[in-house]
Write an enzyme that holds these catalytic residues in place. Structure first.
Site, PDB file in Angstrom:
ATOM      1  N   GLY A 166       0.909  -1.221  -0.080  1.00  8.25           N
ATOM      2  CA  GLY A 166      -0.221  -0.122  -0.005  1.00  8.25           C
ATOM      3  C   GLY A 166       0.826   1.156   0.029  1.00  8.25           C
ATOM      4  N   GLU A 167       1.882   1.223   0.854  1.00  7.30           N
ATOM      5  CA  GLU A 167       2.697   2.285   0.875  1.00  7.30           C
ATOM      6  C   GLU A 167       3.581   2.590  -0.568  1.00  7.30           C
ATOM      7  OE1 GLU A 167       1.287   1.328   4.291  1.00  7.30           O
ATOM      8  OE2 GLU A 167       2.612   0.157   3.159  1.00  7.30           O
TER       9      GLU A 167
END
Length: 415
Positions: free
Chosen positions: A59-60
């Site tokens: 996600g990051e």
């Protein structure tokens, strides 16, 4: 607190290798890090200039990707070193084409930190969202290397804001500037003396908006959909299955596309056995079966984002577990989004729930009622989808804010 942290990190470095024998993910975590320094010795070149960008997981990475692309575009003479903490992110994106070197981040011990920074010698550093490693940050400050937090999120229950959190607060002084997602984070940082803060939103809005602009049609999904109302279930866990499968098995004239978070064969077989409808799998489907199938299981990585374009309704998994997955991808296509109850840590979810275009369900009955209402009420479905799409478009350009700030503050930056 400092002594306790150093002790915990030391013991982790000592004991974690033992866990590799009991858990596949930990084996990747340990074995992958064994390669980090040898990769750096082989691939770094002292005649080159490097930017280091660190992400926790997948996600990051998606949040950091627009920043890396902007850096490559504006400063093509710099090389990018990308580090991951989690195997779930690294293993999926280790062969990405944007970073010049992609590796695991060595554990945050003082010897590892010095060795890593001596090899990379970054001109600038970006941490994405919430990875705060005190030894790395303290050494970056000591070396006066410009360091930025992008798409940061802070919560009042974090150690930085506790009376005994001085060690962690000191680590934050390494950041030349904080780019945060919301005003709450801004207020929290200012409450402990940090004024170098900009509320810029979330760089994932830039990422998903760009994806929509260049999305390619998927003929096999068109054939499966066959002009039938379709619910796309993305990044689902077994906790989500327990909620949506009763509805799926009792539904009529609705098609379902399921992209599970885990695509291990045993998990896929277990899922298929729970479904009493005609199922096809991406890895072995017969094109002639697509139009008559009821459920399409996507047992591969990398195409869910495109599949959301075909969703009349999107259910995004993870919020019956510990972490909601990406709701911006279906939102940007103009689909109403349904999620579970554990979403509070995700700013975009809070915002869309407040708008009323992301709907929260707590159990099987609520999910069934929500799906039924959205299926029968086309105008409601389109209205909620439009709100989602407009929200994404309105919140673009977080990356530009970061890059413009850096360009204007050349004294704090070596670019």
């Amino acid at each position: 607190m400092r002594f306790l942290y150093q002790t915990v990190i030391f013991l982790s470095a000592l004991l974690l290798p033992i866990t590799r024998f009991f858990n596949k993910k930990m084996r990747l975590f340990i074995d992958g890090r064994k390669q980090t320094f040898s990769i750096l010795r082989q691939k770094t070149d002292r005649s080159q200039k490097y930017i280091w960008l660190h992400v926790a997981s997948l996600g990051e990475y998606e949040q950091g990707l627009p920043v890396m692309e902007a850096l490559k575009k504006r400063h093509p003479d710099y090389k990018i070193v990308l580090t991951f903490f989690s195997p779930s992110g690294y293993e999926i994106r280790k062969n990405n084409k944007i970073a010049d070197i992609t590796i695991y981040l060595p554990l945050d011990t003082k010897p590892n930190v010095k060795r890593f920074l001596d090899l990379v010698q970054p001109e600038m550093v970006f941490f994405i969202k919430y990875e705060f490693w005190p030894n790395y940050l303290n050494e970056l400050k000591k070396r006066n290397i410009p360091t930025y937090l992008v798409a940061g999120i802070f919560r009042k229950d974090q150690l930085f804001f506790k009376g005994y959190g001085g060690f962690y607060r000191k680590a934050l002084t390494a950041f030349h500037h904080f780019f945060v997602q919301n005003e709450v984070s801004n207020i929290l940082l200012k409450s402990i003396g940090f004024e170098n803060v900009t509320v810029h939103g979330d760089t994932r809005f830039d990422r998903v908006a760009e994806i929509v602009e260049r999305v390619q049609p998927l003929d096999f999904i068109e054939k499966f959909k066959n002009n039938t109302a379709t619910i796309v279930i993305g990044s689902s866990w077994i906790d989500d299955e327990n909620i949506y499968l009763p509805y799926l098995n009792n539904s009529k004239n609705i098609k379902f596309i399921i992209a599970p978070h885990n695509i291990k064969e045993e998990d896929l077989n277990r899922l298929k056995q729970k479904i009493n409808k005609k199922v096809v799998r991406y890895s072995n489907y017969n094109p002639d079966d697509l139009s008559t199938a009821d459920v399409f299981i996507i047992d591969t990585i990398g195409i869910l984002t495109q599949i959301y374009a075909y969703a009349d309704i999107a259910y995004v998994g993870g919020a019956f577990r510990t972490g909601l997955h990406n709701i911006l991808e279906p939102a940007t296509y103009g689909a109403p989004v349904v999620i579970g109850p554990k979403y509070e840590k995700f700013q975009e979810a809070n915002d869309l729930v407040s708008l009323g275009s992301c709907l929260v369900v707590n159990n099987i009955e609520e999910l069934s009622n929500t799906f039924n209402e959205l299926i029968k009420n086309t105008s409601l479905r389109k209205d909620l989808g439009s709100k989602n799409k407009n929200f994404v478009l309105k919140n673009k350009n977080a990356t530009k804010i970061v890059m413009d700030f850096i360009e204007k503050n050349t004294q704090a930056c070596k670019l």
